[in-house]
Design an enzyme around this catalytic site. Structure first.
Site, PDB file in Angstrom:
ATOM      1  N   GLU A  74      -5.049 -30.215  43.431  1.00 51.02           N
ATOM      2  CA  GLU A  74      -6.633 -30.630  43.574  1.00 51.02           C
ATOM      3  C   GLU A  74      -6.633 -31.069  44.912  1.00 51.02           C
ATOM      4  O   GLU A  74      -7.567 -30.968  45.766  1.00 51.02           O
ATOM      5  CB  GLU A  74      -6.643 -31.800  42.633  1.00 51.02           C
ATOM      6  CG  GLU A  74      -8.110 -32.015  42.196  1.00 51.02           C
ATOM      7  CD  GLU A  74      -8.219 -32.931  41.310  1.00 51.02           C
ATOM      8  OE1 GLU A  74      -8.557 -32.408  40.210  1.00 51.02           O
ATOM      9  OE2 GLU A  74      -7.588 -33.911  41.109  1.00 51.02           O
ATOM     10  N   GLU A 105      -7.023 -27.925  47.033  1.00 49.19           N
ATOM     11  CA  GLU A 105      -8.366 -27.397  46.769  1.00 49.19           C
ATOM     12  C   GLU A 105      -9.373 -28.459  47.440  1.00 49.19           C
ATOM     13  O   GLU A 105     -10.442 -27.690  48.300  1.00 49.19           O
ATOM     14  CB  GLU A 105      -8.688 -27.457  45.423  1.00 49.19           C
ATOM     15  CG  GLU A 105     -10.233 -26.800  45.099  1.00 49.19           C
ATOM     16  CD  GLU A 105     -10.418 -27.121  43.473  1.00 49.19           C
ATOM     17  OE1 GLU A 105     -11.653 -26.427  43.320  1.00 49.19           O
ATOM     18  OE2 GLU A 105      -9.633 -27.399  42.592  1.00 49.19           O
ATOM     19  N   CYS A 156      -9.774 -33.569  35.284  1.00 45.31           N
ATOM     20  CA  CYS A 156      -8.753 -33.918  34.179  1.00 45.31           C
ATOM     21  C   CYS A 156      -9.237 -34.276  32.911  1.00 45.31           C
ATOM     22  O   CYS A 156      -8.528 -33.947  31.902  1.00 45.31           O
ATOM     23  CB  CYS A 156      -7.969 -35.195  34.958  1.00 45.31           C
ATOM     24  SG  CYS A 156      -7.013 -34.869  36.388  1.00 45.31           S
ATOM     25  N   CYS A 197      -8.493 -43.397  30.811  1.00 42.96           N
ATOM     26  CA  CYS A 197      -7.907 -42.994  29.480  1.00 42.96           C
ATOM     27  C   CYS A 197      -7.158 -44.074  28.598  1.00 42.96           C
ATOM     28  O   CYS A 197      -6.884 -44.085  27.497  1.00 42.96           O
ATOM     29  CB  CYS A 197      -6.482 -41.991  29.784  1.00 42.96           C
ATOM     30  SG  CYS A 197      -7.044 -40.547  30.673  1.00 42.96           S
TER      31      CYS A 197
END
Length: 583
Positions: A288, A291, A308, A512
């Site tokens: 990532e 990128e 994610c 999360c």
């Protein structure tokens, strides 16, 4: 500055001075008086509450008023005299629960929410010992269409908490009331199957459902079957948010870091190898961050959004398909790990990938559906075979008779076992972009980053922004958690008004740690905050805190993948997105 006006009321003959404008329920709470509730749900961090007052369980008696009133929506006024414990209030409260039970399945022993059901607990608390009204009950088919969520309208009590969460917090607009009276329940419009709707499977509806009208698809039997098969090599990976929440299922305090005990439990359950999804998170940052740098240097699409979270990815596919070039093409960490397990790991151990079963333990219900996405399937083989939630793992540990609290600590297996602090913070909102900045900073500047904690990226506000100085570039970062907040940011991108270079989005409030598969916290924001604090503590305790310093990840590139964002890495670790209908 205007001072808040105080008024005088009485609750159960106790004189009280309270703020004008609060509800009877709030006033009673401040006075230490408990009024039972069922449909009510306070989401304090979101400054939102479910206010339908449909269950009438919180009814109280007001002196001078003939009818009882619901405490959750009735505001206090000067001189109000309230009785929460009068015989009339108690009998009415019990009758409300008895009426709900008269149209509710009597299958507590086999219900997915047994001992976690708020209706069950309330019946016990109010002394309901029999169902007085027997007769016709609603009878609907379960909706088993999706890979993530089971909808059972027979257990819906029309509290409409899920509707509030889906429509007001997540702004998905999937759930609403269907039918009227005796046969009413909540579901997608026209009662279409969940799999045909625009549901993102974030699981927040499951988190707030007081009964088992909405539950996750249970995959524990699949795991036990795989573990019992001598021809299968079963490996398990655990997401970073699991370690700071699973202890709650065994009576441990919220925020207890139970990493070592969790690993020991999994090894006693006879998994062939126990790994950490954090390895996949470090791998994600390698791809990532590369990128992101590539987009900045070559005029690629900015801002770049992290990818994610499968729930928010599905959200953008349904709600903003014109922006599908904006998210990073990186697969999520557990899918990356599954890919490496069935390629590199298989080669290392001379295993046939067809005989490897990869089990992911996730805080997220959407990961179940993500693992079945067709673009992540090759030759009818999935990279991740089975996904279970934190709650499902807890149930399996109990089923195995393992005394979790008293287990010794164990370490994850190797290779694919070394992890960093950067990967741990993936478990909370802002953590992914912070981990990426730790790596991007050093790669761009060529200098060591000594202060690795980007505190400006941390917090629990729904939308946050920060500027990180990297060399002569001010990198502007946006962060959103909760899909309602994601919508605000995506609308700005769509309208050309976004000032950001990089954005992190997580579907679940808190990230999360507040996922739809985590232990139920019943709207207690403090539990989520303690999990977040534990995530940061785990990060600080790590010897290595930057993903690009993970020696096992570097060895993986040297021996197998080649360069980050290179041809082989792109083929194995990246994906694409599909426009989906908005229904």
């Amino acid at each position: 500055m205007n001072e808040e006006k105080m008024i005088h009321i009485s609750i159960n003959d106790m004189p009280l001075e309270v703020k004008e404008g609060i509800t009877i329920l709030e006033a009673a709470h401040k006075a230490g008086v408990k009024i039972p509730t069922l449909c009510h749900l306070d989401l304090h961090d979101l400054k939102l509450a479910n206010k339908v007052a449909s269950c009438r369980v919180c009814t109280v008696e007001l002196i001078g008023k003939n009818s009882l009133v619901p405490a959750c929506v009735t505001k206090v006024s000067e001189g109000m005299v309230i009785h929460t414990d009068s015989i009339r209030a108690i009998k009415t409260r019990r009758m409300a629960v008895e009426l709900l039970l008269s149209n509710h399945p009597n299958e507590c022993f086999t219900c997915p929410k047994n001992l976690e059901c708020e209706l069950q607990s309330l019946a016990k608390e109010l002394g309901v010992r029999e169902i007085k009204w027997l007769g016709e009950r609603k009878k609907f088919e379960k909706d088993l269409s999706s890979d993530a969520i089971v909808k059972d309208p027979n257990k819906c009590i029309m509290c409409r908490r899920c509707e509030t969460m889906c429509n007001e917090v997540q702004t998905c607009g999937i759930l609403s009331a269907i039918g009227r009276g005796f046969k009413a329940f909540v579901g997608p419009a026209f009662d279409i199957p969940m799999a045909e709707s625009s549901c993102t499977y974030c699981g927040q509806c499951v988190s707030v459902c007081p009964t088992a009208a909405l539950t996750e698809v249970n995959h524990t039997d699949k795991v036990w079957k795989a573990l019992a098969d001598p021809d299968k090599h079963v490996v398990v990976q655990t997401a970073p948010a699991i370690r700071v929440a699973i202890g709650e299922l065994f009576g441990m305090d919220a925020g207890t870091i139970a990493t070592g005990k969790m690993v020991t439990a999994l090894k006693r359950m006879n998994f062939d190898a126990v790994f950490d999804t954090d390895f996949g998170a470090d791998l994600t940052i390698m791809e990532e961050a590369t990128e992101f740098m590539h987009r900045m240097e070559h005029g690629g699409t900015l801002p770049m959004l992290t990818s994610c979270c499968p729930a928010w990815v599905k959200f953008i596919e349904h709600q903003f398909p014109e922006l599908l070039d904006v998210p990073s093409t990186c697969r999520s960490p557990h899918i990356m790990f599954g890919t490496i397990a069935k390629t590199y790991y298989a080669q290392k151990h001379n295993l046939d990938p067809k005989n490897i079963v990869v089990v992911s333990v996730m805080p997220c219900i959407a990961k179940k559906a993500e693992a079945k996405r067709p673009e992540l399937t090759k030759d009818y083989q999935t990279d991740v075979d089975i996904v279970i939630t934190t709650r499902e793992l807890g149930a399996m540990i109990k089923e195995a008779g393992i005394d979790f609290k008293n287990l010794p600590d164990s370490e994850f297996d190797h290779p694919l076992g070394e992890t960093t602090g950067a990967s741990v913070i993936f478990g909370t909102t802002g953590g992914v972009i912070e981990a990426a900045m730790r790596t991007a900073y050093e790669w761009i500047t060529g200098e060591e980053l000594k202060e690795v904690e980007f505190t400006q990226l941390r917090g629990m506000e729904g939308i946050r922004e920060a500027t990180v100085k990297i060399k002569d570039k001010d990198v502007r970062i946006g962060i959103a958690h909760g899909l309602g907040n994601a919508r605000i940011i995506l609308e700005k991108i769509r309208d050309g008004k976004s000032p950001y270079d990089a954005i992190e989005i997580m579907a679940c409030p808190g990230g999360c740690i507040g996922g739809g598969g985590q232990p139920f916290h019943h709207g207690n924001d403090e539990i989520v905050r303690k999990r977040q604090q534990a995530i940061y503590e785990e990060d600080r305790n790590k010897k290595i805190r930057k993903s690009h310093e993970n020696t096992e990840v570097l060895r993986l590139y040297k021996e197998f993948l080649g360069e980050p964002y290179g041809e082989k890495a792109h083929k194995l670790l990246h994906t694409h997105y599909e426009k989906k209908d908005r229904i």
